[in-house]
Every structure is written in structure tokens, then in C-alpha cells.
Scaffold this motif. Sequence first.
Motif, PDB file in Angstrom:
ATOM      1  N   THR A  35       0.909  -1.479   0.400  1.00  0.00           N
ATOM      2  CA  THR A  35      -0.040  -0.140   0.109  1.00  0.00           C
ATOM      3  C   THR A  35       0.731   1.320   0.114  1.00  0.00           C
ATOM      4  N   VAL A  36       0.481   2.021   0.145  1.00  0.00           N
ATOM      5  CA  VAL A  36       0.979   3.612   0.342  1.00  0.00           C
ATOM      6  C   VAL A  36       1.020   3.630   1.824  1.00  0.00           C
ATOM      7  N   PRO A  37       2.118   4.826   2.200  1.00  0.00           N
ATOM      8  CA  PRO A  37       2.626   5.231   3.902  1.00  0.00           C
ATOM      9  C   PRO A  37       1.087   4.759   4.916  1.00  0.00           C
ATOM     10  N   SER A  38       0.095   6.207   4.403  1.00  0.00           N
ATOM     11  CA  SER A  38      -1.018   6.457   5.489  1.00  0.00           C
ATOM     12  C   SER A  38      -1.307   4.700   5.610  1.00  0.00           C
ATOM     13  N   GLY A  39      -1.127   4.423   4.144  1.00  0.00           N
ATOM     14  CA  GLY A  39      -1.915   3.097   4.169  1.00  0.00           C
ATOM     15  C   GLY A  39      -1.275   1.888   5.367  1.00  0.00           C
ATOM     16  N   CYS A  40      -0.121   2.129   5.099  1.00  0.00           N
ATOM     17  CA  CYS A  40       0.342   1.244   6.256  1.00  0.00           C
ATOM     18  C   CYS A  40      -0.108   1.984   7.834  1.00  0.00           C
ATOM     19  N   ALA A  41      -0.145   2.909   8.067  1.00  0.00           N
ATOM     20  CA  ALA A  41      -0.743   3.591   9.275  1.00  0.00           C
ATOM     21  C   ALA A  41      -2.068   3.154  10.107  1.00  0.00           C
ATOM     22  N   GLU A  42      -2.860   3.448   8.773  1.00  0.00           N
ATOM     23  CA  GLU A  42      -4.366   2.343   8.839  1.00  0.00           C
ATOM     24  C   GLU A  42      -4.401   1.528   9.488  1.00  0.00           C
ATOM     25  N   VAL A  82       9.111  16.470  -0.616  1.00  0.00           N
ATOM     26  CA  VAL A  82       7.705  16.646  -0.293  1.00  0.00           C
ATOM     27  C   VAL A  82       8.009  17.792  -1.541  1.00  0.00           C
ATOM     28  N   LEU A  83       6.965  18.003  -2.960  1.00  0.00           N
ATOM     29  CA  LEU A  83       7.236  19.003  -3.656  1.00  0.00           C
ATOM     30  C   LEU A  83       6.133  19.586  -4.293  1.00  0.00           C
ATOM     31  N   LEU A  84       5.920  20.764  -3.813  1.00  0.00           N
ATOM     32  CA  LEU A  84       5.455  22.055  -3.760  1.00  0.00           C
ATOM     33  C   LEU A  84       5.310  22.908  -5.171  1.00  0.00           C
ATOM     34  N   LEU A  85       4.691  22.897  -5.755  1.00  0.00           N
ATOM     35  CA  LEU A  85       4.281  23.190  -7.719  1.00  0.00           C
ATOM     36  C   LEU A  85       2.425  24.351  -7.252  1.00  0.00           C
ATOM     37  N   SER A  86       3.450  25.902  -7.985  1.00  0.00           N
ATOM     38  CA  SER A  86       2.033  26.433  -8.113  1.00  0.00           C
ATOM     39  C   SER A  86       2.103  27.246  -8.984  1.00  0.00           C
ATOM     40  N   LYS A  87       1.485  27.894  -9.595  1.00  0.00           N
ATOM     41  CA  LYS A  87       1.899  28.465 -10.720  1.00  0.00           C
ATOM     42  C   LYS A  87       1.612  30.401 -10.820  1.00  0.00           C
ATOM     43  N   ALA A  97      -3.153  21.786  -1.586  1.00  0.00           N
ATOM     44  CA  ALA A  97      -4.270  20.390  -1.871  1.00  0.00           C
ATOM     45  C   ALA A  97      -2.593  19.532  -1.725  1.00  0.00           C
ATOM     46  N   LEU A  98      -3.500  18.770  -1.019  1.00  0.00           N
ATOM     47  CA  LEU A  98      -2.342  17.768   0.126  1.00  0.00           C
ATOM     48  C   LEU A  98      -2.469  15.885  -0.954  1.00  0.00           C
ATOM     49  N   ASP A  99      -1.001  15.176  -1.079  1.00  0.00           N
ATOM     50  CA  ASP A  99      -1.413  13.933  -1.281  1.00  0.00           C
ATOM     51  C   ASP A  99      -1.746  13.233   0.286  1.00  0.00           C
ATOM     52  N   GLU A 100      -2.453  12.788   0.236  1.00  0.00           N
ATOM     53  CA  GLU A 100      -2.912  11.808   1.477  1.00  0.00           C
ATOM     54  C   GLU A 100      -2.158  10.962   1.249  1.00  0.00           C
ATOM     55  N   SER A 102       0.817  10.341   1.828  1.00  0.00           N
ATOM     56  CA  SER A 102       2.201  10.429   2.671  1.00  0.00           C
ATOM     57  C   SER A 102       1.702  11.393   4.228  1.00  0.00           C
ATOM     58  N   ARG A 103       1.502  10.881   5.460  1.00  0.00           N
ATOM     59  CA  ARG A 103       1.097  11.615   6.234  1.00  0.00           C
ATOM     60  C   ARG A 103       2.802  12.838   6.769  1.00  0.00           C
ATOM     61  N   THR A 104       3.247  11.993   6.542  1.00  0.00           N
ATOM     62  CA  THR A 104       4.561  13.264   7.372  1.00  0.00           C
ATOM     63  C   THR A 104       4.793  13.859   6.336  1.00  0.00           C
ATOM     64  N   SER A 105       4.708  13.946   5.017  1.00  0.00           N
ATOM     65  CA  SER A 105       4.822  15.305   4.386  1.00  0.00           C
ATOM     66  C   SER A 105       3.600  16.283   4.175  1.00  0.00           C
ATOM     67  N   ALA A 106       2.472  16.124   4.928  1.00  0.00           N
ATOM     68  CA  ALA A 106       1.608  16.183   5.747  1.00  0.00           C
ATOM     69  C   ALA A 106       1.342  17.332   6.328  1.00  0.00           C
ATOM     70  N   ALA A 107       2.021  16.697   7.550  1.00  0.00           N
ATOM     71  CA  ALA A 107       1.884  17.380   9.158  1.00  0.00           C
ATOM     72  C   ALA A 107       2.857  18.153   8.422  1.00  0.00           C
ATOM     73  N   LEU A 108       4.171  17.884   7.602  1.00  0.00           N
ATOM     74  CA  LEU A 108       5.456  19.326   7.511  1.00  0.00           C
ATOM     75  C   LEU A 108       4.882  20.595   7.007  1.00  0.00           C
ATOM     76  N   VAL A 109       3.956  20.377   6.269  1.00  0.00           N
ATOM     77  CA  VAL A 109       2.926  21.101   5.574  1.00  0.00           C
ATOM     78  C   VAL A 109       1.867  22.095   6.562  1.00  0.00           C
ATOM     79  N   ARG A 110       1.022  21.214   7.254  1.00  0.00           N
ATOM     80  CA  ARG A 110      -0.247  22.040   7.496  1.00  0.00           C
ATOM     81  C   ARG A 110      -0.571  21.466   9.153  1.00  0.00           C
ATOM     82  N   HIS A 111       0.293  20.951   9.939  1.00  0.00           N
ATOM     83  CA  HIS A 111      -0.153  20.793  11.421  1.00  0.00           C
ATOM     84  C   HIS A 111       0.083  21.806  11.918  1.00  0.00           C
ATOM     85  N   PRO A 112      -0.717  22.666  13.190  1.00  0.00           N
ATOM     86  CA  PRO A 112       0.037  23.879  13.807  1.00  0.00           C
ATOM     87  C   PRO A 112       1.362  23.278  15.026  1.00  0.00           C
TER      88      PRO A 112
END
Length: 121
Positions: A35-42, A82-87, A97-100, A102-112
Motif C-alpha cells: 500500500t502507500v505509507p498512510s495505508g500502512c499507518a491505517e 515534499v514537492l510544492l508546485l504553484s502557478k 492541496a495535499l497528497d494524503e 504521505s502523512r509526514t509530508s502533509a504534517a510538515l505542511v499543515r499541522h500547527p
Amino acid sequence: MPDLRLSVVQYLNTVPLIWGMLHGEQRGKFELQLTVPSGCAEAISCHQADVGIVPSIEYQRIDGVQIIPGMSIASKREVRSVLLLSKMPIAKVQTVALDESSRTSAALVRHPDEQVLFARR
């Protein structure tokens, strides 16, 4: 005794850890869930797997998990995972928008409490 249930990431960087379970002497001795990393955690969190290659952020979030000593997928240098793309210029970005997968990458971007990438914005 039932097979040990392993939830493993279906990425190239896990091949050294699971090659023997897929193609070698350990083949058929484990129930592998790819699976993907978040699937392993789940899977670990929901007790659908006994062992898993989970994102590092999840070690502190899932109660009762233990790290297997000497086993990890890590790097001593940057990995650019972690790849951030913007126009538009980064200063004008208001939502991300986050790719769910990878929970670590998502946490690096959004979790306070864990915010690293947008700490200055």
C-alpha cells in the motif's frame, strides 16, 4: 500459527527490506499488504496488520506501537520527498492541496504543532 501480517509501502525504497519476502527464501511466510505509507499507518492503527512500514509522524500518533531496532528507511541527507508546485508566487499562495498518501509530508505542511514548511507564512 497464523502468518504475520505485514503492511509495507509499495515504493522502490522498500525493496531492500521486502525483497526476500517477495522473491526469496521468506516468500509465502508472511501475509504482505502492499500500500502507500498512510495505508500502512491505517492498517497498524486499526489492527489489520501486525508490523508496518509507517510514516515517521505516525510513531507518536498510534498508541502502543514499538520501533523495531535497526530497521528504517532513512537518509542522512535531503531526499526532496515534499514537492510544492504553484502557478503563482509562493507569497500569494493561500491554500495547498495535499497528497494524503504521505502523512509526514502533509504534517510538515499543515499541522500547527509540526508545521515546518510554512512556519514563516
